[in-house]
Design an enzyme around this catalytic site. Structure first.
Site, mmCIF file in Angstrom:
data_model
loop_
_atom_site.group_PDB
_atom_site.id
_atom_site.type_symbol
_atom_site.label_atom_id
_atom_site.label_comp_id
_atom_site.label_asym_id
_atom_site.label_seq_id
_atom_site.Cartn_x
_atom_site.Cartn_y
_atom_site.Cartn_z
ATOM 1 N N GLY A 1 0.767 -1.241 0.000
ATOM 2 C CA GLY A 1 0.000 0.000 0.000
ATOM 3 C C GLY A 1 0.798 1.291 0.000
ATOM 4 N N GLU B 1 3.532 4.444 6.570
ATOM 5 C CA GLU B 1 2.341 3.652 6.250
ATOM 6 C C GLU B 1 1.403 4.436 5.351
ATOM 7 O OE1 GLU B 1 1.089 0.881 6.253
ATOM 8 O OE2 GLU B 1 1.350 -0.281 8.083
ATOM 9 N N ASP B 2 0.643 3.723 4.558
ATOM 10 C CA ASP B 2 -0.413 4.347 3.776
ATOM 11 C C ASP B 2 -1.583 4.712 4.693
ATOM 12 O OD1 ASP B 2 -0.839 1.649 4.306
ATOM 13 O OD2 ASP B 2 -1.553 1.152 2.305
ATOM 14 N N ASP C 1 -5.523 1.706 10.489
ATOM 15 C CA ASP C 1 -6.937 1.412 10.711
ATOM 16 C C ASP C 1 -7.089 0.929 12.159
ATOM 17 O OD1 ASP C 1 -9.536 0.384 10.584
ATOM 18 O OD2 ASP C 1 -9.248 -0.731 8.753
ATOM 19 N N LYS D 1 -7.582 6.361 10.724
ATOM 20 C CA LYS D 1 -9.001 6.251 11.080
ATOM 21 C C LYS D 1 -9.118 6.223 12.600
ATOM 22 C CE LYS D 1 -10.232 3.309 7.096
ATOM 23 N NZ LYS D 1 -10.668 1.939 6.727
ATOM 24 N N PHE E 1 -14.215 2.604 4.252
ATOM 25 C CA PHE E 1 -13.223 1.953 3.411
ATOM 26 C C PHE E 1 -12.878 2.846 2.211
ATOM 27 C CE2 PHE E 1 -11.636 -1.013 0.229
ATOM 28 C CZ PHE E 1 -10.691 -1.680 0.983
HETATM 29 P P1 IMP Z 1 -4.670 -2.233 10.488
HETATM 30 O O1 IMP Z 1 -3.707 -3.316 10.834
HETATM 31 O O2 IMP Z 1 -6.085 -2.592 10.812
HETATM 32 O O3 IMP Z 1 -4.294 -0.876 11.062
HETATM 33 O O4 IMP Z 1 -4.696 -2.099 8.916
HETATM 34 C C1 IMP Z 1 -3.627 -1.618 8.233
HETATM 35 C C2 IMP Z 1 -3.605 -2.073 6.784
HETATM 36 O O5 IMP Z 1 -4.908 -2.444 6.312
HETATM 37 C C3 IMP Z 1 -3.175 -0.936 5.902
HETATM 38 O O6 IMP Z 1 -1.778 -0.895 5.765
HETATM 39 C C4 IMP Z 1 -3.897 -1.233 4.607
HETATM 40 O O7 IMP Z 1 -3.135 -2.105 3.813
HETATM 41 C C5 IMP Z 1 -5.160 -1.911 5.028
HETATM 42 N N1 IMP Z 1 -6.309 -0.965 5.111
HETATM 43 C C6 IMP Z 1 -6.858 -0.415 6.220
HETATM 44 N N2 IMP Z 1 -7.887 0.388 5.939
HETATM 45 C C7 IMP Z 1 -8.012 0.361 4.591
HETATM 46 C C8 IMP Z 1 -8.914 1.022 3.658
HETATM 47 O O8 IMP Z 1 -9.806 1.815 4.002
HETATM 48 N N3 IMP Z 1 -8.710 0.726 2.343
HETATM 49 C C9 IMP Z 1 -7.740 -0.109 1.898
HETATM 50 N N4 IMP Z 1 -6.885 -0.748 2.719
HETATM 51 C C10 IMP Z 1 -7.020 -0.514 4.056
HETATM 52 MG MG MG Z 2 -0.606 -1.441 4.154
#
Ligand code: IMP
Ligand code: MG
Length: 175
Positions: A46, A100-101, A104, A132, A153
């Site tokens: 990402g 990071e992109d 979440d 988020k 999303f």
């Molecule tokens: P986390 O571990 O839940 O914080 O998620 C992190 C990863 O989930 C990010 O690096 C993204 O690759 C993916 N991700 C989280 N939210 C989104 C979204 O809204 N769209 C697309 N990918 C997401």
């Molecule tokens: Mg990612």
């Protein structure tokens, strides 16, 4: 409106807003690391576009490397984060900024923090283009945040829905 697989997405954040956020983040990081050469670590897949555009705004000496982990399937974050691939550099004594992109739930971040704990780095900072707040479950401090978004999303600018949408130069949200 655009269609990716079975879902429709509507425009949400423009390329201009993204670029402004990345320029701001780059100058914040630059101010903090004025006297050293930080190494930026992009988290694939990402973050490839985020790192690329972030670095174009970063005018001081710096290095870059990429790692890979995976936690996402479809449109909701899974609770399991897989292992780290591809960290070849010796980070002993280095100032590391993970880029990071999007953050979440924060599961990926927690895993990353854990993995970097063993590297004996001098500074460990976290930067993310998108955050988020409503979905975040951790209390790990995020040092640099580009744009805070609602718990929706999104796709584009490197972010995908099941592989599609990464090439979009702006960000769309699920309709
Ligand atoms: P986390 O571990 O839940 O914080 O998620 C992190 C990863 O989930 C990010 O690096 C993204 O690759 C993916 N991700 C989280 N939210 C989104 C979204 O809204 N769209 C697309 N990918 C997401
Ligand atoms: Mg990612």
């Amino acid at each position: 409106m655009i269609q990716l697989h079975d879902k429709q997405f509507v425009p949400f954040i423009s390329a201009k807003e993204i670029d402004f956020a990345l320029a701001t983040m780059a100058s914040q990081v630059e101010a903090d690391f004025a006297d050293e050469t930080p190494i930026f670590i992009g988290v694939l897949n990402g973050s490839f576009m985020v790192v690329s555009d972030f670095m174009k705004h970063y005018k001081s000496p710096c290095e870059v490397s990429f790692i890979k982990l995976a936690s996402y399937e479809g449109t909701s974050s899974t609770d399991q984060v897989k292992q780290l691939i591809g960290l070849n550099e010796d980070l002993t004594g280095r100032s590391v900024v993970v880029i990071e992109d999007i953050v979440d739930t924060g599961n990926t971040l927690a895993e990353l923090k854990d993995l970097f704990k063993r590297q004996n780095v001098k500074h460990f900072k976290i930067a993310t283009l998108f955050f988020k707040p409503e979905a975040y479950k951790k209390d790990i401090k995020i040092d640099y945040i580009g744009i805070r978004i609602p718990n929706k999303f999104i796709v584009g600018f490197g972010l995908d829905y099941d592989g599609l949408g990464r090439n979009l130069p702006e960000v769309y949200q699920l309709k």
